[in-house]
Design an enzyme around this catalytic site. Structure first.
Site, PDB file in Angstrom:
ATOM      1  N   THR A  96       0.822  -1.209   0.000  1.00  0.00           N
ATOM      2  CA  THR A  96       0.000   0.000   0.000  1.00  0.00           C
ATOM      3  C   THR A  96       0.856   1.259   0.000  1.00  0.00           C
ATOM      4  O   THR A  96       0.421   2.306  -0.480  1.00  0.00           O
ATOM      5  CB  THR A  96      -0.941  -0.008   1.222  1.00  0.00           C
ATOM      6  OG1 THR A  96      -1.682  -1.227   1.223  1.00  0.00           O
ATOM      7  CG2 THR A  96      -1.891   1.162   1.208  1.00  0.00           C
ATOM      8  N   TYR A 106       4.668 -12.723   5.000  1.00  0.00           N
ATOM      9  CA  TYR A 106       3.594 -12.163   4.176  1.00  0.00           C
ATOM     10  C   TYR A 106       3.339 -13.113   3.025  1.00  0.00           C
ATOM     11  O   TYR A 106       4.130 -13.183   2.074  1.00  0.00           O
ATOM     12  CB  TYR A 106       4.004 -10.777   3.685  1.00  0.00           C
ATOM     13  CG  TYR A 106       2.966 -10.004   2.903  1.00  0.00           C
ATOM     14  CD1 TYR A 106       1.637 -10.420   2.833  1.00  0.00           C
ATOM     15  CD2 TYR A 106       3.321  -8.843   2.233  1.00  0.00           C
ATOM     16  CE1 TYR A 106       0.696  -9.703   2.124  1.00  0.00           C
ATOM     17  CE2 TYR A 106       2.382  -8.106   1.515  1.00  0.00           C
ATOM     18  CZ  TYR A 106       1.080  -8.546   1.461  1.00  0.00           C
ATOM     19  OH  TYR A 106       0.143  -7.834   0.740  1.00  0.00           O
ATOM     20  N   LYS A 136       1.095 -12.783   7.916  1.00  0.00           N
ATOM     21  CA  LYS A 136      -0.028 -12.087   7.295  1.00  0.00           C
ATOM     22  C   LYS A 136      -0.487 -12.950   6.130  1.00  0.00           C
ATOM     23  O   LYS A 136       0.222 -13.096   5.131  1.00  0.00           O
ATOM     24  CB  LYS A 136       0.393 -10.698   6.798  1.00  0.00           C
ATOM     25  CG  LYS A 136      -0.728  -9.953   6.078  1.00  0.00           C
ATOM     26  CD  LYS A 136      -0.216  -8.713   5.375  1.00  0.00           C
ATOM     27  CE  LYS A 136      -1.345  -8.052   4.566  1.00  0.00           C
ATOM     28  NZ  LYS A 136      -0.849  -6.946   3.718  1.00  0.00           N
TER      29      LYS A 136
END
Length: 302
Positions: A46, A134, A162
């Site tokens: 992001t 991740y 995650k």
């Protein structure tokens, strides 16, 4: 390190010439701290790390560390195509004062489970910091499979993951077979399911502009164990999640959402293009409707 609560992958504001707007970057961080999120991630997807130079990434992690000043945990992403670059970013993150690292699969290379593990272990040897893995096969094309996770058990630093695959079977596998790895929601429209399976944290880009809504869901499910309230909040959030995930305009929507909160985040970096006027109007309306619904739910629960 215990990962609990809402962790925001911080956006990177740019000016109209696509240069980093450091004043707005500081304002975003202060806004998130004031809103009550539980941790900040610098150099996440992001944050558009993939569109930044190494010098810019290092500048941002040091700038963020100075702004945060120990008030919240700072997790720094080490994402890169080459292991050597990820090691360099991990070294710089540790020097900047990072509390933990976010370690993803190297993109494009299509590594095996063993190779992903060796990549992560090389980073760990250099930095010796807590790590949130991740797993995002939608971007990286491969999963961090059981071989990856078993090999990473050699180091206690790999303490969380995650999970962004969107596969419920992986959620079940992680919760049942790897209880020593803290489960963090990385798939926004499955947040309720993650909390039901014991997740204690949620890495959510939408919390850049709607931290209150994301904290409300976390509080209902993970703190209060009130999944009836959680389902109502989740139902109110799903229209926003559909807008964010459709049409390849995720980062643009997140940045415009922050702009609607009064902090001009500017455009994304190319090749991405800003939202058009219709997209902006639709996003603003969805956010307004969600905020009203969640405010009413929260009021009724008091």
């Amino acid at each position: 390190m215990k990962f609990e609560g809402i962790y925001t992958p911080v956006v990177t504001p740019y000016d109209n010439e696509h240069a980093i707007n450091e004043t707005a970057f500081a304002a975003v961080i202060e806004h998130l701290i004031a809103a009550g999120v539980h941790g900040l991630i610098i150099a996440g997807t992001t944050g558009e790390y993939y569109a930044q130079t190494s010098e810019e990434r290092i500048r941002l992690m040091n700038l963020a560390a100075g702004i945060i000043d120990g008030r919240l945990p700072m997790i720094v992403g080490t994402g890169a195509m080459r292991t050597e670059d990820s090691i360099m970013f991990a070294r710089e993150a540790k020097s900047a004062g990072a509390d933990a690292l976010l370690v993803a699969t190297p993109p494009y290379a299509y590594p095996t489970g063993r190779e992903i593990a060796l990549h992560a272990l090389a980073i760990d040897r250099e930095a010796n910091l807590p790590v949130m893995l991740y797993n995002y096969p939608g971007r990286m094309s491969v999963n961090m499979d059981e071989e990856t996770l078993d090999r990473l058990g050699r180091s206690p630093n790999f303490c969380a993951i995650k999970e962004s695959s969107g596969d419920p079977n992986r959620l079940h596998m992680l919760a049942r077979d790897y209880p020593h790895i803290q489960l963090s929601c990385g798939m926004d429209d499955q947040a309720l399911e993650f909390f039901a399976w014991g997740a204690r944290s949620w890495v959510c880009a939408g919390s850049n502009f709607a931290p209150e809504a994301h904290i409300a869901l976390y509080r209902a499910c993970a703190i209060d164990g009130d999944f009836n309230r959680g389902r109502r909040i989740m139902s109110a959030m799903l229209p926003l999640m559909r807008v964010l995930e459709q049409g390849g305009k995720f980062v643009q929507c997140i940045k415009h959402g922050v702009t609607l909160r009064g902090i001009d985040c500017g455009p994304p970096r190319r090749p991405l293009q800003p939202l058009n006027k219709d997209d902006k109007r639709a996003l603003a309306e969805v956010i307004r409707t969600m905020d009203r619904a969640i405010a009413q739910i929260e009021e009724e629960s008091r």
